[in-house]
Design a protein around this motif. Structure first.
Motif, PDB file in Angstrom:
ATOM      1  N   ILE A 129       7.999   2.886   0.263  1.00 36.02           N
ATOM      2  CA  ILE A 129       6.930   2.112  -0.162  1.00 36.02           C
ATOM      3  C   ILE A 129       7.451   0.636  -0.582  1.00 36.02           C
ATOM      4  O   ILE A 129       8.171   0.280  -1.569  1.00 36.02           O
ATOM      5  N   GLU A 150       6.918  -7.617   6.906  1.00 26.00           N
ATOM      6  CA  GLU A 150       6.072  -7.268   8.144  1.00 26.00           C
ATOM      7  C   GLU A 150       7.275  -7.815   9.269  1.00 26.00           C
ATOM      8  O   GLU A 150       7.333  -6.764  10.175  1.00 26.00           O
ATOM      9  N   ASP A 156       4.446  -2.486   7.211  1.00 25.75           N
ATOM     10  CA  ASP A 156       2.750  -2.764   7.163  1.00 25.75           C
ATOM     11  C   ASP A 156       2.607  -3.638   5.772  1.00 25.75           C
ATOM     12  O   ASP A 156       3.113  -3.024   4.755  1.00 25.75           O
ATOM     13  N   ASN A 158      -0.032  -4.362   4.525  1.00 31.14           N
ATOM     14  CA  ASN A 158      -1.288  -3.893   3.838  1.00 31.14           C
ATOM     15  C   ASN A 158      -0.584  -2.652   2.794  1.00 31.14           C
ATOM     16  O   ASN A 158      -1.466  -2.132   1.972  1.00 31.14           O
ATOM     17  N   ASP A 159       0.613  -2.097   3.233  1.00 28.82           N
ATOM     18  CA  ASP A 159       1.121  -0.919   2.345  1.00 28.82           C
ATOM     19  C   ASP A 159       1.767  -1.313   1.153  1.00 28.82           C
ATOM     20  O   ASP A 159       2.291  -0.740   0.315  1.00 28.82           O
ATOM     21  N   THR A 160       2.011  -2.861   1.000  1.00 28.11           N
ATOM     22  CA  THR A 160       2.894  -3.449   0.238  1.00 28.11           C
ATOM     23  C   THR A 160       2.001  -3.274  -1.173  1.00 28.11           C
ATOM     24  O   THR A 160       0.803  -3.803  -1.275  1.00 28.11           O
ATOM     25  N   ALA A 177       0.605   5.370  -6.142  1.00 29.93           N
ATOM     26  CA  ALA A 177       0.931   5.586  -4.829  1.00 29.93           C
ATOM     27  C   ALA A 177       2.167   6.564  -4.456  1.00 29.93           C
ATOM     28  O   ALA A 177       2.307   6.989  -3.387  1.00 29.93           O
ATOM     29  N   ARG A 181       1.903   8.782  -1.386  1.00 33.45           N
ATOM     30  CA  ARG A 181       2.998   8.726  -0.234  1.00 33.45           C
ATOM     31  C   ARG A 181       4.136   9.356  -0.304  1.00 33.45           C
ATOM     32  O   ARG A 181       4.705   9.541   1.050  1.00 33.45           O
TER      33      ARG A 181
END
Length: 600
Positions: A129, A150, A156, A158-160, A177, A181
């Motif tokens: 993560i 990235e 990704d 967008n997962d940050t 999260a 995850r």
């Protein structure tokens, strides 16, 4: 607790990116400690860690957390060190986890150790993560960090997650999260016990405390356990969770991280990476454990008083239990008596071990100059001789070829400091292999460097030249041919074996001059002249002289013939010569320590 409600995760990052501060906020969010009992860096238990502001030991804490739906969870959090010297601590911590929080400083971006830690997590096949920390700073460049995550890490954007560990921003979404995850552990409580020892320490009252991750099975108080490495058996006296204090529980089950007490007083019975199972229902094979650590820096440790040798032996045994990367064996010196030859993962690791021995075990120590492990090919012999101690340096005529370890160093720096850093690397016999522009501000320089040129003060020089902005990571790659010589230091004509060192021929003269100057300042004056010399074999390459104390034998002469004064001076001169023949020079402890200081 059901394995579905357990999450085992770790925080990894480059040094000084806010791991310990984030751990503090997570502990407060889980209400594991009251505001009155809380203190900053609560998981950093050693005084050295708090003084230096760095994490040295991985620290584990079990947190009971209620999620947004009101369901209870057990979160096992491991806070890890960031410095390259303590990578072994990180690798051991990751073996107990299913996921990691990869922290990136919003003002610094992705750095060398960030990338190295990412690879460690990928090797263990962990859920990753990405987290950007310090978003509250005026210099925070969040968009730039997202691009780096990235482009350079391959994760990704967008997962940050965005957090400020200092302000406490974004901590609750971060924990949610983790629940979503990071996968729960897979083990079953009904299977035979398989528990991995990933850390331990010695307690004066309880004996050896083992920190374990249960992969399979269940363990309770009263069970008889078996160590697979040495087949030793013990009865379990207590099991529990590693909260901020030890919290005893009736049992530990598959997927959980906790501690075991079995009244173990024989320290050598415990091995980090060993598998614990039940004596009456053992598992079929041992867990993989950890790869064998390979020290890169070697130094000898001696007690100041020879009577303290037994105490030093016991202290090293207990410290080895808490620091599995420490390697040592018995050694002796003509000047310093009996001691130990120790292997370390780097110069910071050496400093920390020295400080811990002095503080925690009340030892007064003398350390010899650090060295790396050379390989020598001797005439007429097929096997390669490995050499890390100057005492065993063979006759130079017997050496056909010498080889020294090289490293692949990755240095990430802002562009304005690149010139000074390239000059430093070239001065240290470095060969540039790559230069990558990561973005419009940062450059990655990759160098092939001899390890012997890095272990002394390279990291300090790098930080000072870059005003602290450059990051440094390295891995040992291969051995390359070199010209290594043994530099002997002679005090009053007698070699001091504890001051001998192995150096590159080009650096020998400068190193010898430097050491002689320092010793001249540290060794007290005698009644006779004391020469301090640096020598390679029979050739003297540097010299300093300590002037003698001198009595004014002419004070009683108030006049008269010059021949009387000359007679008194000649008599004094003869006395000084005799004194020099029988005189022994005592070298104080601070003289040995001065040799370890920066040479520049």
């Amino acid at each position: 607790m059901s394995p579905k409600s357990i999450r085992n995760f770790s925080i990894i990052a480059h040094i000084d990116h806010g791991k310990s501060t984030l751990a503090d906020r997570i502990i407060q969010e889980a209400k594991a400690v009251s505001n009155r009992e809380f203190r900053n860096q609560i998981l950093d238990t050693m005084d050295i860690e708090r003084e230096r502001g760095i994490t040295i030991k991985s620290q584990t804490v079990a947190l009971h957390y209620i999620d947004d739906r009101g369901d209870p969870h057990l979160l096992n959090l491991i806070d890890t060190p960031g410095h390259v010297d303590f990578t072994y601590e990180v690798s051991r911590a990751l073996a107990s986890c299913e996921g990691v929080l990869l922290l990136v400083d919003a003002s610094q971006g992705v750095e060398a150790q960030t990338i190295a830690n990412l690879y460690l997590a990928l090797e263990q096949d962990l859920a990753i993560i990405p987290v950007i920390n310090k978003i509250d700073l005026p210099s925070a460049d969040i968009e730039g960090c997202l691009d780096q995550i990235e482009r350079e890490l391959g994760l990704d954007r967008n997962d940050t997650l965005l957090v400020s560990a200092k302000e406490g921003t974004g901590i609750r979404p971060l924990l949610e999260a983790v629940l979503q995850r990071v996968p729960p552990p897979k083990g079953l409580a009904d299977n035979p016990l398989e528990a991995l020892i990933f850390d331990s320490h010695y307690d004066s009252y309880k004996g050896t405390v083992m920190y374990v991750r249960l992969m399979q099975g269940r363990v309770r108080q009263g069970d008889r356990i078996l160590f697979l490495s040495n087949q030793r058996e013990y009865n379990i006296e207590e099991v529990g969770h590693l909260c901020l204090k030890f919290v005893p529980t009736p049992s530990l089950e598959a997927g959980e991280v906790g501690y075991l007490l079995a009244g173990i007083k024989t320290i050598s019975d415990i091995k980090i990476g060993d598998t614990v199972t039940l004596a009456d229902r053992p598992c079929t094979k041992a867990l993989p454990g950890f790869k064998e650590v390979k020290p890169v820096v070697f130094s000898s440790i001696y007690p100041v008083a020879s009577d303290d040798y037994a105490d030093l032996t016991y202290a090293l045994e207990k410290l080895k239990l808490n620091d599995a990367s420490l390697v040592y064996e018995k050694d002796s010196s003509i000047a310093l008596g009996f001691g130990f030859r120790c292997g370390f993962l780097g110069l910071l690791h050496l400093e920390i071990i020295q400080e811990r021995l002095e503080r925690e075990f009340d030892q007064s120590l003398i350390m010899t100059a650090p060295s790396v492990k050379y390989r020598l090919q001797l005439h007429g012999k097929t096997e390669i001789m490995e050499l890390d101690n100057p005492t065993y340096y063979p006759d130079p005529g017997e050496i056909q070829a010498a080889y020294e370890p090289h490293i692949r160093a990755s240095i990430i720096t802002p562009q304005q400091y690149l010139g000074a850093i390239l000059t430093l690397c070239i001065e240290r016999r470095g060969v540039q292999s790559a230069l990558n522009y990561l973005d419009e501000r940062r450059v990655e320089a990759v160098f092939d460097l001899p390890l012997s040129e890095v272990i002394y003060d390279f990291y300090d020089r790098l930080k000072s030249l870059s005003r602290g902005y450059a990051s440094f990571d390295y891995e040992v790659t291969e051995y390359k041919q070199t010209e290594v010589v043994k530099l002997d230091i002679l005090v009053n004509g007698a070699p001091v074996d504890a001051l001998s060192m192995l150096v590159h021929r080009e650096r020998a003269e400068q190193k010898a001059r430097d050491i002689c100057k320092r010793l001249k300042d540290e060794i007290p004056r005698q009644q006779f002249k004391v020469p301090i010399q640096g020598a390679i074999g029979g050739k003297i390459i540097s010299r300093e002289t300590i002037s003698p104390y001198r009595k004014d034998v002419l004070a009683k002469c108030y006049g008269g013939d010059i021949s009387r004064k000359r007679k008194l001076l000649e008599k004094q001169k003869e006395g000084k010569k005799r004194m020099k023949v029988v005189g022994n020079v005592e070298i104080p402890q601070r003289a040995f320590l001065s040799v370890l200081k920066n040479s520049e």
